[in-house]
Design a protein around this motif. Structure first.
Motif, mmCIF file in Angstrom:
data_model
loop_
_atom_site.group_PDB
_atom_site.id
_atom_site.type_symbol
_atom_site.label_atom_id
_atom_site.label_comp_id
_atom_site.label_asym_id
_atom_site.label_seq_id
_atom_site.Cartn_x
_atom_site.Cartn_y
_atom_site.Cartn_z
ATOM 1 N N UNK A 236 -52.345 41.357 78.459
ATOM 2 C CA UNK A 236 -53.342 42.418 78.618
ATOM 3 C C UNK A 236 -52.918 43.686 77.885
ATOM 4 N N UNK A 237 -51.624 43.964 77.886
ATOM 5 C CA UNK A 237 -51.142 45.196 77.276
ATOM 6 C C UNK A 237 -50.995 45.099 75.763
ATOM 7 N N UNK A 238 -51.011 43.875 75.228
ATOM 8 C CA UNK A 238 -50.838 43.699 73.788
ATOM 9 C C UNK A 238 -52.173 43.924 73.076
ATOM 10 N N UNK A 239 -52.169 43.734 71.761
ATOM 11 C CA UNK A 239 -53.398 43.962 70.986
ATOM 12 C C UNK A 239 -54.006 42.631 70.553
ATOM 13 N N UNK A 241 -56.602 40.925 72.215
ATOM 14 C CA UNK A 241 -58.017 40.811 72.570
ATOM 15 C C UNK A 241 -58.425 39.343 72.777
ATOM 16 N N UNK A 262 -60.408 33.957 69.902
ATOM 17 C CA UNK A 262 -61.549 33.629 69.039
ATOM 18 C C UNK A 262 -61.725 34.708 67.980
ATOM 19 N N UNK A 263 -62.265 34.317 66.836
ATOM 20 C CA UNK A 263 -62.529 35.305 65.789
ATOM 21 C C UNK A 263 -62.672 34.654 64.434
ATOM 22 N N UNK A 264 -62.268 35.381 63.398
ATOM 23 C CA UNK A 264 -62.313 34.834 62.047
ATOM 24 C C UNK A 264 -61.133 33.875 61.875
ATOM 25 N N UNK A 266 -58.760 33.581 59.630
ATOM 26 C CA UNK A 266 -57.467 34.199 59.332
ATOM 27 C C UNK A 266 -56.994 35.045 60.510
ATOM 28 N N UNK A 267 -57.926 35.739 61.129
ATOM 29 C CA UNK A 267 -57.569 36.575 62.269
ATOM 30 C C UNK A 267 -57.024 35.743 63.415
ATOM 31 N N UNK A 268 -57.666 34.603 63.678
ATOM 32 C CA UNK A 268 -57.231 33.750 64.778
ATOM 33 C C UNK A 268 -55.829 33.207 64.492
ATOM 34 N N UNK A 270 -53.415 34.552 62.787
ATOM 35 C CA UNK A 270 -52.414 35.604 63.040
ATOM 36 C C UNK A 270 -52.267 35.905 64.518
ATOM 37 N N UNK A 271 -53.394 35.959 65.218
ATOM 38 C CA UNK A 271 -53.327 36.339 66.638
ATOM 39 C C UNK A 271 -52.744 35.220 67.493
ATOM 40 N N UNK A 340 -59.198 38.637 84.408
ATOM 41 C CA UNK A 340 -60.300 39.456 84.944
ATOM 42 C C UNK A 340 -60.219 39.605 86.461
#
Ligand SMILES: Cc1cc2nc3c(=O)[nH]c(=O)nc-3n(C[C@H](O)[C@H](O)[C@H](O)COP(=O)(O)OP(=O)(O)OC[C@H]3O[C@@H](n4cnc5c(N)ncnc54)[C@H](O)[C@@H]3O)c2cc1C
Ligand SMILES: Cc1cc2nc3c(=O)[nH]c(=O)nc-3n(C[C@H](O)[C@H](O)[C@H](O)COP(=O)(O)OP(=O)(O)OC[C@H]3O[C@@H](n4cnc5c(N)ncnc54)[C@H](O)[C@@H]3O)c2cc1C
Lengths: 421, 488
Positions: A236-239, A241, A262-264, A266-268, A270-271, A340
């Motif tokens: 939760x504290x990291x970036x 998302x 979830x995302x693009x 390349x973004x996924x 890396x994340x 949540x």
């Protein structure tokens, strides 16, 4: 007399086949009905409900009937209104990212309609065997949610407009089909999670989301509840998302934490890598969810609970739930959206009702301490007889007043809801 | 209400709140005669300034006992006359309820009193790496209680949602004068979602005395661009392309040529000269996502006819890009002596058609309309410019402003996206809703406020008779006493 009512209902529905005497299969949570009506439009439903009002009939709305065992059985029942013919997409405005859909439409039928436009109704819910028939109206009435609520919210965040038929047969709309709209009261919120006690939902408008181009899961076994709590807080504290952050705790096996990114593409990539680094050497990544995702931790006939907590209270709640099981000698299975503050707990249906009641009491104490609630969603009759399914509810007096305004004769699903509403 | 009645009520309230927190002096009362919609003015009979939730409840109970209507007021920035006082009523002002009770980053929540200013919540949360997402342009002055009542939005609600998506708990004084808690820090409280129904109810269901809001993690990366287009058509097409590509920007804002020239005159924001429209697009989130999508947004703007594209290199440049947009309402004061701020919503895809119709309407009536809008969600803020010194212009402007709302409804949109109905748009409610719709909404009102004392005359064109009023009612129906009886 009952022949007259049947004739009047048929007349109202405008279609003789739409109404029939109820059979044994139409009982709701063991309570038999007298008639079953499946109106084909909002107007026909309104006409049917006006007849029901004139004859003082007690009504329960049936969608896919996957959750009719949730909540209390109705105190009395005459007419089952089946939404099975209120189906179909009324409008999908892809460019505006909205869909208007009739309430009897199955959620499972929507992706075929929306996915070609690269869009989704971002409601997911844990699956139960046989639950694939869940309808839009049922999901709204019960307010079900799943792991991705962390990113997309729940029904209340996605529903932008609603058409209902009141218990007196009057048709009303609220909201609209634009996402941004503050004209008038938000009746959609009032009907969300109302379990069919305020009227029949016939149409819903939702905001849609683009389907993400890519997704990936990272999971890791953890050493007990405290470590699960620490890792959840770290995510939760990291970036990162994440779209979901789940915890899974079988009664005796190891606890596991899992993250959906979830995302693009390349973004996924890396994340996901960053999530693995954060979770440590024991973390693994995959394109597919863990086998337990997303399922309620119980089977048909078991006891199922929804437990909520302020985020910081989640580890404590997890600990308390498992400890309660050990204390009373009953296996408690827990899983849910740690990110949540929503957990689910399952107890075997065969467990002794008095022991279940004690566990429920423990869970109520634990959730109250964490600022949340413990609600028994489903339970065998012997357990329902012993425990208050809903537990303490804030604002109950106002809720009774709302019910009295919408349904003064208490004909819609009487007794199903909080405080005997 | 007679002077003696008000005298009695004032005495009661002085005993509860302390004499200095009850205003009856006519000159002082004038300070509160209007909100942000300044053409309507009513001097309240009395102003009460409670210092605690309990005092607020006692104030409402005193009103109930006296059968006097009450109106809540936060900072008075509302643009629909929601906080317009009742001449025979009490205005309950939350300006002494300004404590931030708790910032709890581990719960992703903050607990605040209703008079707390929107921006203060973000200021209090920022040291922990969090912020409060709903950001109305008035965020430096408007109150959280007002935001709750209006379900306020902001430039960034396209991605993050409105106030309703960010409030998880409320303490409210009901119109009976009882303190009730709805929700809290945990999600999904059991029972009807009365919290959800209260948000956006414009002070007609009671007064919020404590608000628990969601805090959002500050994004790792924020990138902003300003793109100039030959006209709003191209800018609209670029917006559609961005949405169709599956990008959900934090914000997409559009201004047309007239709005740009006003902003230029007011704050010298230096937007590209000669642009027929500008788009501000902001993306935020994990750097890995934002970088990939930002390149795509730039390309889509170019493909759809953008000329100059400016990318903010740092926070200072970002602030400069936003400066023109954020000052737009006030800025039109530089190019027109008088103006009406309109707020309507259309399905975004109807934008080109609706803008053309607005231009036609304006031309026919001889007034000018500057357009500023939240392009991502179709929320229009047409600014209808006129000169009150020219006979008949004010009426023409009113007509254009009203016709714009008709256009919104005709296209399946809404008569208000964020400013609320208040008293200003009461007469437009029947355009959007049937009598049955309005009657059904008022069932909720009857449940909360059977006496009709909470902010009467707002939101609904015709009050509904509520039947039996539970408890605490004495003598004649208060609505009768308040002189509203002939309406029924
Ligand atoms: C993609 C997807 C898949 C899902 N798969 C499953 C799954 O496999 N298993 C599962 O259990 N859940 C699943 N769900 C969850 C599903 O959303 C809920 O189970 C749903 O609430 C049950 O709907 P139902 O139609 O079966 O309702 P029912 O069981 O018929 O009714 C539930 C309650 O809602 C009321 N109600 C129903 N319709 C209306 C209406 N129109 N108006 C007013 N009240 C109404 C009823 O009176 C009753 O109180 C899934 C959700 C999604 C999005
Ligand atoms: C320059 C400018 C820019 C603006 N930009 C935006 C924008 O971008 N987005 C947007 O949504 N709005 C915007 N607004 C409108 C306005 O700022 C918002 O509606 C804001 O939420 C009002 O807050 P307030 O504290 O000023 O409320 P007030 O104006 O005092 O009251 C508004 C309503 O809330 C009720 N109310 C106030 N406090 C309470 C309470 N504690 N409990 C119950 N009811 C209460 C009042 O009775 C009234 O009906 C703008 C206004 C201005 C002047």
């Amino acid at each position: 007399m009952s022949g007259d009512v049947l004739a009047a209902l048929r007349d109202a529905a405008g279609d003789a086949d739409a109404v029939r005497p109820a059979g044994a299969g139409d009982a709701v949570a063991g309570v038999p009905a007298r008639y079953r009506a499946a109106p084909g439009s909002t107007e026909a439903a309104a006409a049917v409900l006006r007849v029901a009002a004139a004859h003082g009939l007690a009504v329960v709305v049936a969608g896919g009937l996957t959750k009719q065992d949730w909540a209390n059985p109705p105190r009395r029942l005459d007419l089952v209104v089946d939404t099975g013919r209120l189906t179909g997409v009324v409008e999908h405005a892809a460019g505006d990212l909205i869909v208007v859909v009739r309430a009897g439409t199955r959620l499972a039928d929507l992706p075929a309609r929306l996915a070609p436009a690269g869009q989704q109704l971002a409601l997911d819910a844990p699956a139960l065997p046989g639950g694939a028939g869940a309808t839009v109206g049922g999901a709204v009435a019960v307010n079900t949610s799943g792991p991705r609520r962390m990113r997309y919210g729940t029904v209340r965040d996605l529903l932008i407009g609603i058409t209902v038929v009141r218990p007196d047969g009057v048709v009303a709309h609220a909201g609209g089909k634009v996402v941004k709209n503050v004209a008038g009261y938000d009746l959609g919120k009032l009907f969300t999670g109302s379990y069919g006690t305020l009227g029949l939902i016939t149409e819903c408008a939702f905001r849609l989301h683009p389907l993400p181009a890519a997704g990936g899961y990272v999971r890791r076994p953890v050493d007990g509840e405290a470590e699960a709590g620490r890792l959840v807080a770290a995510v939760l504290g990291a970036q990162l998302v994440p779209s979901a952050l789940e915890v899974h705790a079988p009664p005796d096996g190891g606890v596991e934490v899992a993250v959906l990114i979830e995302g693009t593409p390349s973004g996924v990539r890396e994340r996901v890598a960053a999530t693995r680094r954060l979770l440590g050497a024991a973390a693994t990544a995959s394109d597919t969810p863990p086998p337990w995702w997303p399922a309620y931790p119980w089977r048909m006939g078991d006891v199922g609970l929804k437990l909520t907590a302020a985020l910081s209270g989640v580890p404590g709640l997890l600990t308390a739930a498992r400890a309660a099981g050990r204390r009373h000698g009953i296996p408690v299975r827990v899983s849910g959206s740690a990110g949540t503050g929503v957990l689910y707990a399952g107890l075997p249906g065969a467990a002794r009702p008095d022991a279940v009641a004690r566990i429920v009491a423990d869970l109520r104490a634990a959730t109250a301490a964490a600022g949340g609630h413990a609600v028994v969603l489903t339970a065998p009759a012997a357990v329902r007889d012993r425990v208050d399914l809903w537990g303490p509810v804030g604002g109950l007096e106002l809720m009774h007043r709302v019910k009295a305004q919408f349904d003064p004769d208490a004909r819609f699903a009487p007794g199903r809801f909080v405080g005997g509403i | 209400m007679t002077t003696t009645d008000i005298g009695t009520l004032a005495a009661t309230l002085r005993a509860v709140l302390g004499a200095e927190h009850v205003i009856t002096d006519r000159q002082e009362l004038r300070t509160y005669e209007c909100d942000g919609l300044a053409q309507y003015k009513v001097i309240p009979a009395l102003v009460a300034l409670p210092g605690t939730a309990a005092e607020c409840a006692a104030t409402v109970r005193a009103c109930v006992d006296a059968g006097v209507p009450f109106v809540a007021r936060g900072s008075g920035t509302g643009l629909s006359g929601g906080a317009l006082p009742h001449a025979d009523g009490v205005l309950v002002v939350t300006s002494r309820l300004r404590a931030i009770r708790e910032v709890a980053p581990a719960d992703e929540r903050a607990v605040v009193e209703p008079g707390v200013i929107n921006l203060q919540v973000t200021r209090a949360a920022t040291p922990y790496g969090y912020y409060y997402a709903p950001d109305p342009s008035s965020q430096q002055i408007c109150s959280i209680g007002g935001n709750v009542a209006e379900n306020s939005g902001g430039a960034h609600c396209l991605k993050y949602g409105f106030t309703t998506n960010h409030v998880t708990g409320l303490e409210v004084v009901t119109p009976d004068g009882d303190l009730v808690r709805l929700g809290g820090r945990a999600p999904d409280p059991p029972g009807y979602d009365l919290l959800g129904a209260f948000v956006g109810s414009e002070g007609t269901l009671g007064i919020a005395t404590e608000v628990t809001v969601r805090l959002v993690r500050l994004p790792e990366s924020v990138r902003t661009l300003l793109a100039a287009f030959p006209s709003t058509d191209e800018a609209g097409a670029a917006t559609s392309a961005v949405i169709a590509a599956g990008v959900v920007p934090a914000a997409i804002e559009m201004m047309d040529a007239l709005a740009i020239s006003a902003a230029e005159a007011a704050v010298r924001c230096g937007y590209p000269a000669g642009a027929g429209a500008v788009l501000i697009v902001e993306l935020d989130g994990p750097a890995a996502e934002v970088d990939a999508q930002f390149a795509e947004v730039e390309r889509l703007c170019r493909d759809n006819g953008a000329g100059e594209i400016r990318v903010a290199a740092d926070d200072a440049e970002r602030a400069l890009i936003w400066k023109g947009r954020k000052s737009a309402f006030a800025a039109v004061g530089r190019i027109s002596p008088d103006y009406i701020v309109q707020d309507g919503v259309i399905p975004r895809t109807a934008l080109p058609e609706v803008l053309r119709r607005i231009a036609e309407l304006a031309a026919r009536r001889g007034v000018r309309v500057a357009n500023v809008f939240h392009a991502g969600d179709g929320n229009l803020h047409p600014l209808v410019l006129f000169d009150d010194g020219v006979a008949g212009q004010a009426e023409q402007a009113e007509e254009v402003s009203g016709a714009i709302l008709e256009l919104c409804v005709e296209h399946g949109g809404s008569i208000t996206g964020e400013h609320g109905v208040g008293m200003d748009k009461v007469t437009f409610m029947p355009r959007m809703f049937t009598d049955d719709d309005l009657d059904t909404m008022q069932l909720l009102r009857c449940a909360f406020d059977p006496r009709g004392l909470a902010n009467p005359g707002k939101v609904f064109p015709t009050p509904r008779l509520c039947g039996e009023v539970p408890g605490r009612r004495r003598g004649a129906h208060p609505a009768q006493e308040a002189g509203l009886a002939e309406l029924f």
